[in-house]
Motif scaffolding. Structure first.
Motif, mmCIF file in Angstrom:
data_model
loop_
_atom_site.group_PDB
_atom_site.id
_atom_site.type_symbol
_atom_site.label_atom_id
_atom_site.label_comp_id
_atom_site.label_asym_id
_atom_site.label_seq_id
_atom_site.Cartn_x
_atom_site.Cartn_y
_atom_site.Cartn_z
ATOM 1 N N SER A 144 5.047 -1.348 -3.084
ATOM 2 C CA SER A 144 4.760 -2.221 -1.982
ATOM 3 C C SER A 144 3.151 -2.170 -1.705
ATOM 4 O O SER A 144 2.614 -1.415 -2.338
ATOM 5 C CB SER A 144 5.377 -1.537 -0.735
ATOM 6 O OG SER A 144 4.771 -0.200 -0.388
ATOM 7 N N GLY A 145 2.740 -3.071 -0.842
ATOM 8 C CA GLY A 145 1.315 -3.239 -0.639
ATOM 9 C C GLY A 145 0.836 -1.864 -0.348
ATOM 10 O O GLY A 145 1.392 -1.351 0.768
ATOM 11 N N GLY A 146 -0.163 -1.411 -0.854
ATOM 12 C CA GLY A 146 -1.011 -0.225 -0.327
ATOM 13 C C GLY A 146 -1.591 -0.301 1.029
ATOM 14 O O GLY A 146 -1.658 -1.384 1.686
ATOM 15 N N PHE A 147 -1.956 0.785 1.593
ATOM 16 C CA PHE A 147 -2.459 0.908 2.825
ATOM 17 C C PHE A 147 -3.952 0.107 2.915
ATOM 18 O O PHE A 147 -3.959 -0.822 4.038
ATOM 19 C CB PHE A 147 -2.798 2.292 3.217
ATOM 20 C CG PHE A 147 -3.663 2.592 4.462
ATOM 21 C CD1 PHE A 147 -2.974 2.753 5.803
ATOM 22 C CD2 PHE A 147 -4.980 2.727 4.418
ATOM 23 C CE1 PHE A 147 -3.984 2.683 6.966
ATOM 24 C CE2 PHE A 147 -5.864 2.835 5.724
ATOM 25 C CZ PHE A 147 -5.088 2.989 6.759
ATOM 26 N N VAL A 148 -4.672 0.231 1.975
ATOM 27 C CA VAL A 148 -6.049 -0.643 1.797
ATOM 28 C C VAL A 148 -5.476 -2.065 1.754
ATOM 29 O O VAL A 148 -6.285 -2.815 2.593
ATOM 30 C CB VAL A 148 -6.653 -0.086 0.665
ATOM 31 C CG1 VAL A 148 -7.705 -1.118 0.348
ATOM 32 C CG2 VAL A 148 -7.036 1.205 0.698
ATOM 33 N N ASP A 149 -4.668 -2.558 0.905
ATOM 34 C CA ASP A 149 -4.360 -3.703 0.971
ATOM 35 C C ASP A 149 -3.927 -4.444 2.543
ATOM 36 O O ASP A 149 -4.285 -5.462 3.056
ATOM 37 C CB ASP A 149 -3.238 -4.384 0.044
ATOM 38 C CG ASP A 149 -3.615 -4.012 -1.508
ATOM 39 O OD1 ASP A 149 -4.964 -4.093 -1.393
ATOM 40 O OD2 ASP A 149 -2.815 -3.790 -2.026
ATOM 41 N N LYS A 150 -2.889 -3.688 3.132
ATOM 42 C CA LYS A 150 -2.538 -3.936 4.505
ATOM 43 C C LYS A 150 -3.838 -3.849 5.400
ATOM 44 O O LYS A 150 -3.635 -4.719 6.563
ATOM 45 C CB LYS A 150 -1.627 -3.055 4.892
ATOM 46 C CG LYS A 150 -0.197 -3.287 4.059
ATOM 47 C CD LYS A 150 0.915 -2.068 4.526
ATOM 48 C CE LYS A 150 2.157 -2.305 3.635
ATOM 49 N NZ LYS A 150 2.975 -1.169 3.850
ATOM 50 N N LEU A 151 -4.524 -2.884 5.372
ATOM 51 C CA LEU A 151 -5.748 -2.921 6.290
ATOM 52 C C LEU A 151 -6.500 -4.030 6.173
ATOM 53 O O LEU A 151 -7.025 -4.852 7.147
ATOM 54 C CB LEU A 151 -6.476 -1.649 5.990
ATOM 55 C CG LEU A 151 -7.574 -1.677 6.990
ATOM 56 C CD1 LEU A 151 -7.420 -1.365 8.501
ATOM 57 C CD2 LEU A 151 -8.459 -0.011 6.463
ATOM 58 N N LEU A 152 -7.041 -4.652 4.920
ATOM 59 C CA LEU A 152 -7.863 -5.600 4.555
ATOM 60 C C LEU A 152 -7.073 -7.009 5.089
ATOM 61 O O LEU A 152 -8.009 -7.846 5.858
ATOM 62 C CB LEU A 152 -8.265 -5.696 3.341
ATOM 63 C CG LEU A 152 -8.886 -4.531 2.636
ATOM 64 C CD1 LEU A 152 -9.187 -4.762 1.150
ATOM 65 C CD2 LEU A 152 -10.550 -4.321 3.479
ATOM 66 N N PRO A 179 -11.060 8.300 12.208
ATOM 67 C CA PRO A 179 -9.503 8.585 12.043
ATOM 68 C C PRO A 179 -9.303 9.377 10.454
ATOM 69 O O PRO A 179 -9.809 8.785 9.665
ATOM 70 C CB PRO A 179 -8.978 7.241 12.044
ATOM 71 C CG PRO A 179 -9.831 6.298 12.896
ATOM 72 C CD PRO A 179 -11.309 6.596 12.597
ATOM 73 N N SER A 180 -8.674 10.320 10.536
ATOM 74 C CA SER A 180 -8.231 11.024 9.452
ATOM 75 C C SER A 180 -7.614 10.379 8.536
ATOM 76 O O SER A 180 -7.774 10.522 7.241
ATOM 77 C CB SER A 180 -7.596 12.381 9.699
ATOM 78 O OG SER A 180 -6.584 12.089 10.394
ATOM 79 N N VAL A 181 -6.609 9.492 8.774
ATOM 80 C CA VAL A 181 -5.914 8.623 8.135
ATOM 81 C C VAL A 181 -6.789 7.735 7.283
ATOM 82 O O VAL A 181 -6.259 7.408 5.841
ATOM 83 C CB VAL A 181 -4.730 7.731 8.813
ATOM 84 C CG1 VAL A 181 -5.662 6.586 9.700
ATOM 85 C CG2 VAL A 181 -3.915 7.255 7.897
ATOM 86 N N LEU A 182 -8.119 7.328 7.533
ATOM 87 C CA LEU A 182 -8.791 6.403 6.847
ATOM 88 C C LEU A 182 -9.314 7.291 5.758
ATOM 89 O O LEU A 182 -9.449 6.884 4.510
ATOM 90 C CB LEU A 182 -9.819 5.982 7.572
ATOM 91 C CG LEU A 182 -9.458 4.929 8.478
ATOM 92 C CD1 LEU A 182 -10.725 4.448 9.347
ATOM 93 C CD2 LEU A 182 -8.853 3.548 7.817
#
Length: 300
Positions: A144-152, A179-182
């Motif tokens: 699935s789309g990764g965190f970076v892709d979704k954030l961008l 934020p630690s998640v970043l």
């Protein structure tokens, strides 16, 4: 803030020469040092072929290089530090990031960035399994789309939002309250970033290290080089794997860097040493960390 960050802890008792360096070179781009290394392709190829024939184990050159990095960090943790807001921090993980094609057979599918945390007791087999699991999780129909892709996608959905958010995160990061998640997801918060430009037919590069985040080392693997060497009084052509290395010189003394790279070179020349865990592991004071082992079938 107050000497702690989600990704590290401030180093105390720093040598004055090391401590003043970030004030003289405020950005990583100011402190980049470029190195070149050639790994003996004949040694690596014979080792990889022997592992396949005798044990049915498969390895890539990149996996051996990353395993050598992890092992060298286990002996010289000073190289795994980073500078933020002119202060020196011990990184509380051993991590690497690299870019992969989402579909090697379809360039239009784009790329994905893989980020992996390692345990300092990892063997070559452990490193291989972690890397393979991470690649499988980010490639193919099941990815699935990764965190970076979704954030961008979210940031670019609103005009001007990316500028505001990036500026705010950089400010928070400077004081250790981003934020630690970043820091967990973004590939700019790793000890080592590695790229295999040989896979797209390019020579090795000395890639810049980003001012964003805290990447300390960037490794660029290139296409095979053939070099004339003299052995036993005879000249012959020998194959080498060229690696361009870019380092942030502010994180430790040059002598520590030299020992670190000397250890990496020794391990790459004798990859069989990576098959067993290290006899001992060194951590920076009050910065010990561990990562559970994975199997080839586990997701990272």
């Amino acid at each position: 803030m107050f000497g702690r960050r989600p990704d590290g802890r401030r180093v105390k008792g720093v040598d004055p020469v090391i401590r003043i360096t970030p004030y003289l070179m405020r950005e990583r781009s100011d402190a980049q040092v470029f190195l070149k290394h050639r790994a003996d392709m004949e040694i690596l190829s014979r080792y990889i072929h022997r592992q396949k024939a005798e044990k049915n184990e498969q390895f890539s050159y990149m996996q051996i290089l990353v395993a050598a990095y992890v092992r060298a960090v286990s002996q010289y943790p000073e190289v795994n530090r980073f500078v933020m807001n002119k202060q020196l921090f011990s990184r509380n993980n051993c991590s690497a990031a690299f870019t992969i094609l989402k579909d090697p057979n379809d360039l239009h599918q784009g790329e994905a960035v893989v980020k992996i945390k390692f345990d300092l007791t990892d063997t070559l087999y452990d490193v291989r399994d972690r890397m393979n699991a991470a690649v499988e999780a980010n490639r193919g129909e099941t990815a699935s789309g990764g965190f970076v892709d979704k954030l961008l996608s979210f940031l670019f959905a609103v005009p001007g939002l990316a500028t505001v958010v990036v500026g705010l995160v950089r400010l928070l990061d400077r004081y250790g309250i981003a934020p630690s998640v970043l820091m967990e997801e973004l590939p700019f918060y790793v000890g080592m970033y590695i790229t295999n430009t040989a896979s797209i037919g390019l020579h090795d590069v000395n890639h810049h290290i980003y001012n964003w985040g805290n990447v300390g080392l960037f490794f660029g693997m290139g296409t095979t080089e053939k070099v004339a060497v003299v052995e036993n009084g005879e000249t012959r052509m020998k194959r080498y794997l060229p690696v361009g290395i870019t380092a942030d010189e502010r994180v430790c003394a040059g002598a520590q860097y030299a020992r670190f790279f000397r250890e990496m070179n020794r391990l790459i020349a004798h990859p069989e040493l990576l098959e067993s865990p290290p006899e001992n592991v060194r951590f920076d004071p009050k910065c010990e960390y561990h990562v559970p082992k994975v199997t080839a079938s586990d997701p990272e």
